[in-house]
Motif scaffolding. Structure first.
Motif, PDB file in Angstrom:
ATOM      1  N   PRO A 110       0.845  -1.211   0.000  1.00 14.81           N
ATOM      2  CA  PRO A 110       0.000   0.000   0.000  1.00 14.81           C
ATOM      3  C   PRO A 110       0.873   1.251   0.000  1.00 14.81           C
ATOM      4  O   PRO A 110       1.943   1.292   0.602  1.00 14.81           O
ATOM      5  CB  PRO A 110      -0.790  -0.131   1.307  1.00 14.81           C
ATOM      6  CG  PRO A 110       0.013  -1.053   2.172  1.00 14.81           C
ATOM      7  CD  PRO A 110       0.695  -2.000   1.241  1.00 14.81           C
ATOM      8  N   GLY A 111       0.371   2.246  -0.689  1.00 14.35           N
ATOM      9  CA  GLY A 111       1.126   3.483  -0.778  1.00 14.35           C
ATOM     10  C   GLY A 111       2.004   3.578  -2.001  1.00 14.35           C
ATOM     11  O   GLY A 111       2.650   4.621  -2.227  1.00 14.35           O
ATOM     12  N   THR A 112       2.076   2.493  -2.802  1.00 12.04           N
ATOM     13  CA  THR A 112       2.862   2.539  -4.033  1.00 12.04           C
ATOM     14  C   THR A 112       2.228   3.551  -4.995  1.00 12.04           C
ATOM     15  O   THR A 112       1.019   3.499  -5.232  1.00 12.04           O
ATOM     16  CB  THR A 112       2.913   1.158  -4.712  1.00 12.04           C
ATOM     17  OG1 THR A 112       3.452   0.207  -3.794  1.00 12.04           O
ATOM     18  CG2 THR A 112       3.792   1.186  -5.958  1.00 12.04           C
ATOM     19  N   PRO A 113       2.986   4.462  -5.558  1.00 14.01           N
ATOM     20  CA  PRO A 113       2.419   5.452  -6.488  1.00 14.01           C
ATOM     21  C   PRO A 113       1.728   4.765  -7.666  1.00 14.01           C
ATOM     22  O   PRO A 113       2.206   3.746  -8.171  1.00 14.01           O
ATOM     23  CB  PRO A 113       3.648   6.246  -6.947  1.00 14.01           C
ATOM     24  CG  PRO A 113       4.649   6.065  -5.856  1.00 14.01           C
ATOM     25  CD  PRO A 113       4.424   4.695  -5.317  1.00 14.01           C
ATOM     26  N   GLU A 114       0.606   5.357  -8.103  1.00 15.49           N
ATOM     27  CA  GLU A 114      -0.175   4.752  -9.175  1.00 15.49           C
ATOM     28  C   GLU A 114       0.622   4.634 -10.474  1.00 15.49           C
ATOM     29  O   GLU A 114       0.434   3.682 -11.230  1.00 15.49           O
ATOM     30  CB  GLU A 114      -1.457   5.555  -9.403  1.00 15.49           C
ATOM     31  CG  GLU A 114      -2.547   5.264  -8.392  1.00 15.49           C
ATOM     32  CD  GLU A 114      -2.931   3.788  -8.364  1.00 15.49           C
ATOM     33  OE1 GLU A 114      -3.206   3.213  -9.430  1.00 15.49           O
ATOM     34  OE2 GLU A 114      -2.926   3.198  -7.261  1.00 15.49           O
ATOM     35  N   ALA A 115       1.489   5.586 -10.728  1.00 18.72           N
ATOM     36  CA  ALA A 115       2.309   5.514 -11.939  1.00 18.72           C
ATOM     37  C   ALA A 115       3.210   4.287 -11.909  1.00 18.72           C
ATOM     38  O   ALA A 115       3.415   3.609 -12.921  1.00 18.72           O
ATOM     39  CB  ALA A 115       3.138   6.786 -12.089  1.00 18.72           C
ATOM     40  N   GLN A 116       3.733   3.986 -10.721  1.00 21.70           N
ATOM     41  CA  GLN A 116       4.594   2.810 -10.566  1.00 21.70           C
ATOM     42  C   GLN A 116       3.783   1.521 -10.697  1.00 21.70           C
ATOM     43  O   GLN A 116       4.240   0.547 -11.296  1.00 21.70           O
ATOM     44  CB  GLN A 116       5.284   2.868  -9.197  1.00 21.70           C
ATOM     45  CG  GLN A 116       6.359   1.818  -8.998  1.00 21.70           C
ATOM     46  CD  GLN A 116       7.105   2.031  -7.682  1.00 21.70           C
ATOM     47  OE1 GLN A 116       7.197   3.156  -7.178  1.00 21.70           O
ATOM     48  NE2 GLN A 116       7.623   0.944  -7.122  1.00 21.70           N
ATOM     49  N   VAL A 117       2.572   1.524 -10.143  1.00 18.73           N
ATOM     50  CA  VAL A 117       1.692   0.362 -10.262  1.00 18.73           C
ATOM     51  C   VAL A 117       1.354   0.113 -11.725  1.00 18.73           C
ATOM     52  O   VAL A 117       1.421  -1.020 -12.224  1.00 18.73           O
ATOM     53  CB  VAL A 117       0.398   0.563  -9.439  1.00 18.73           C
ATOM     54  CG1 VAL A 117      -0.617  -0.541  -9.759  1.00 18.73           C
ATOM     55  CG2 VAL A 117       0.708   0.587  -7.951  1.00 18.73           C
ATOM     56  N   SER A 118       0.999   1.165 -12.447  1.00 19.79           N
ATOM     57  CA  SER A 118       0.638   1.045 -13.852  1.00 19.79           C
ATOM     58  C   SER A 118       1.802   0.518 -14.690  1.00 19.79           C
ATOM     59  O   SER A 118       1.627  -0.333 -15.561  1.00 19.79           O
ATOM     60  CB  SER A 118       0.174   2.399 -14.388  1.00 19.79           C
ATOM     61  OG  SER A 118      -0.181   2.311 -15.741  1.00 19.79           O
ATOM     62  N   ALA A 119       2.994   1.016 -14.395  1.00 19.76           N
ATOM     63  CA  ALA A 119       4.178   0.565 -15.138  1.00 19.76           C
ATOM     64  C   ALA A 119       4.454  -0.911 -14.873  1.00 19.76           C
ATOM     65  O   ALA A 119       4.822  -1.663 -15.790  1.00 19.76           O
ATOM     66  CB  ALA A 119       5.387   1.420 -14.756  1.00 19.76           C
ATOM     67  N   ARG A 120       4.259  -1.330 -13.622  1.00 19.89           N
ATOM     68  CA  ARG A 120       4.498  -2.732 -13.275  1.00 19.89           C
ATOM     69  C   ARG A 120       3.465  -3.643 -13.940  1.00 19.89           C
ATOM     70  O   ARG A 120       3.796  -4.741 -14.396  1.00 19.89           O
ATOM     71  CB  ARG A 120       4.451  -2.893 -11.751  1.00 19.89           C
ATOM     72  CG  ARG A 120       4.655  -4.315 -11.254  1.00 19.89           C
ATOM     73  CD  ARG A 120       5.982  -4.890 -11.695  1.00 19.89           C
ATOM     74  NE  ARG A 120       6.199  -6.217 -11.093  1.00 19.89           N
ATOM     75  CZ  ARG A 120       7.058  -7.123 -11.564  1.00 19.89           C
ATOM     76  NH1 ARG A 120       7.801  -6.841 -12.636  1.00 19.89           N
ATOM     77  NH2 ARG A 120       7.193  -8.290 -10.975  1.00 19.89           N
ATOM     78  N   VAL A 121       2.221  -3.183 -14.020  1.00 15.22           N
ATOM     79  CA  VAL A 121       1.181  -3.969 -14.691  1.00 15.22           C
ATOM     80  C   VAL A 121       1.538  -4.164 -16.161  1.00 15.22           C
ATOM     81  O   VAL A 121       1.439  -5.277 -16.701  1.00 15.22           O
ATOM     82  CB  VAL A 121      -0.195  -3.290 -14.543  1.00 15.22           C
ATOM     83  CG1 VAL A 121      -1.219  -3.946 -15.476  1.00 15.22           C
ATOM     84  CG2 VAL A 121      -0.670  -3.378 -13.098  1.00 15.22           C
ATOM     85  N   ASP A 122       1.955  -3.100 -16.820  1.00 19.84           N
ATOM     86  CA  ASP A 122       2.360  -3.207 -18.224  1.00 19.84           C
ATOM     87  C   ASP A 122       3.525  -4.179 -18.386  1.00 19.84           C
ATOM     88  O   ASP A 122       3.570  -4.970 -19.340  1.00 19.84           O
ATOM     89  CB  ASP A 122       2.762  -1.831 -18.765  1.00 19.84           C
ATOM     90  CG  ASP A 122       1.576  -0.887 -18.927  1.00 19.84           C
ATOM     91  OD1 ASP A 122       0.425  -1.365 -18.812  1.00 19.84           O
ATOM     92  OD2 ASP A 122       1.806   0.318 -19.158  1.00 19.84           O
ATOM     93  N   GLU A 123       4.469  -4.126 -17.449  1.00 15.36           N
ATOM     94  CA  GLU A 123       5.625  -5.021 -17.498  1.00 15.36           C
ATOM     95  C   GLU A 123       5.189  -6.480 -17.347  1.00 15.36           C
ATOM     96  O   GLU A 123       5.657  -7.368 -18.084  1.00 15.36           O
ATOM     97  CB  GLU A 123       6.613  -4.652 -16.396  1.00 15.36           C
ATOM     98  CG  GLU A 123       7.863  -5.520 -16.374  1.00 15.36           C
ATOM     99  CD  GLU A 123       8.766  -5.212 -15.185  1.00 15.36           C
ATOM    100  OE1 GLU A 123       9.875  -5.774 -15.143  1.00 15.36           O
ATOM    101  OE2 GLU A 123       8.356  -4.419 -14.304  1.00 15.36           O
TER     102      GLU A 123
END
Length: 324
Positions: free
Chosen positions: A120-133
């Motif tokens: 929790p607390g992970t920035p949404e931009a980082q979450v989105s990038a990880r999902v794409d990866e």
């Protein structure tokens, strides 16, 4: 380093019982006792880091119950499960990819959920990038994250399930018949993906299947289950070259052989007994072509003196287990 020192999972004398009794009033009127189903009955095994151990057997033998016990979806009725790692890094891949994915969520949200829960607390931009990866890792495109599960084929949905499991950065994956709902050609693609991911990420698998052809491709060690118990456990090559238990031999005999398509085969007779009222002695004896009096009265154990604890069978102990 000893066997246990390198273990990621140790299971000892594991049991799971379910109360399958009729309602209290029915039992009172019909004067019937309680009934208990022994789904898992004294199972023990060890899985090494980076290894794949496969549990195989007919439907209802307790394989999926073990998967749920290991992941904490069921509580054991007895015995011990020792996981030598971070419990948050244990994930599961389910049999039916359509049923295990929320149909109302887009794929990106499905894959991101473990990230948001575990970190929790992970920035949404980082979450989105990880999902794409992760979508790329399993052979899908980042644009697929905008779609819903019903827009994909069965093989693609299972890739989404794998990406969701990888989102939690697992070191151990429990795979409950992950390809049984897929076509054969798609099965091969998913299995090869799982093998590649295991090699690249150092994953450990507990692989549940009823298909010996699949586990031959996937597993380092195979444990054969019958009616809630492990009757034989061997390295994969040894099990296929020299099966010790009559049940294993009969299972292997059901695999088609292109080199000998007309070979004589003895079909396995009878039905699997009910786990609510299992046979006395060895539970396989009503169907076993090698059963003798001791099998009907005494329950075999995987003892050290019997092929180094690899098999629970009196015929194997006495050197007569050969039904080929």
């Amino acid at each position: 380093m000893t066997l246990r020192q390198n273990a990621i999972l140790e299971v000892d004398a594991l049991e799971r019982r379910f109360d399958v009794s009729a309602p209290w009033l029915n039992r009172l009127i019909e004067r019937k006792p309680r009934k208990t189903l022994r789904a898992v009955d004294g199972v023990d095994f060890v899985i090494q880091r980076g290894q794949t151990l496969a549990l195989v057997g007919e439907s209802g033998c307790g394989k999926s119950t073990i998967a749920k016990l290991v992941t904490g979806l069921h509580a054991p009725s007895g015995g011990n499960i020792r996981f030598h790692g971070d419990r948050d890094r244990l994930q599961m891949i389910f049999q039916d990819p359509f049923a295990s994915l929320n149909p109302r969520w887009r794929v990106a949200r499905i894959i991101a959920e473990p990230l948001r829960t575990l970190k929790p607390g992970t920035p949404e931009a980082q979450v989105s990038a990880r999902v794409d990866e992760l979508l790329g890792i399993v052979g899908l495109a980042p644009a697929d994250g905008l779609k819903f599960p019903h827009e994909f084929s069965g093989g693609q949905r299972q890739r989404i399930s794998i990406a969701r499991a990888l989102a939690g950065e697992p070191e151990f994956l429990v795979c409950d018949e992950p390809t049984s709902a897929l076509d054969v050609s798609v099965q091969a693609q998913v299995l090869n993906l799982m093998k590649r991911l295991q090699k690249e990420m150092g994953l450990t698998y507990l692989f549940i299947s009823h298909d010996l052809s699949v586990v031959r491709h996937m597993a380092d060690v195979i444990a054969v289950m019958y009616l809630g118990r492990i009757v034989e456990i061997q390295p994969t090559a040894d099990l296929f070259a020299n099966p010790l238990h009559p049940y294993t031999q009969l299972l292997l005999d059901t695999i088609p052989d292109l080199e000998a398509p007309r070979r004589d085969r003895s079909p396995m007779g009878g039905e699997v007994p009910s786990p609510v009222s299992p046979p006395s002695g060895c539970s396989f004896h009503p169907r076993c072509p090698l059963a003798f009096d001791r099998c009907r009265t005494e329950r075999p154990q995987r003892r050290p003196q019997i092929h180094n604890r690899r098999v629970a069978c009196f015929a194997a102990e006495e050197g007569t287990a050969d039904v080929q």
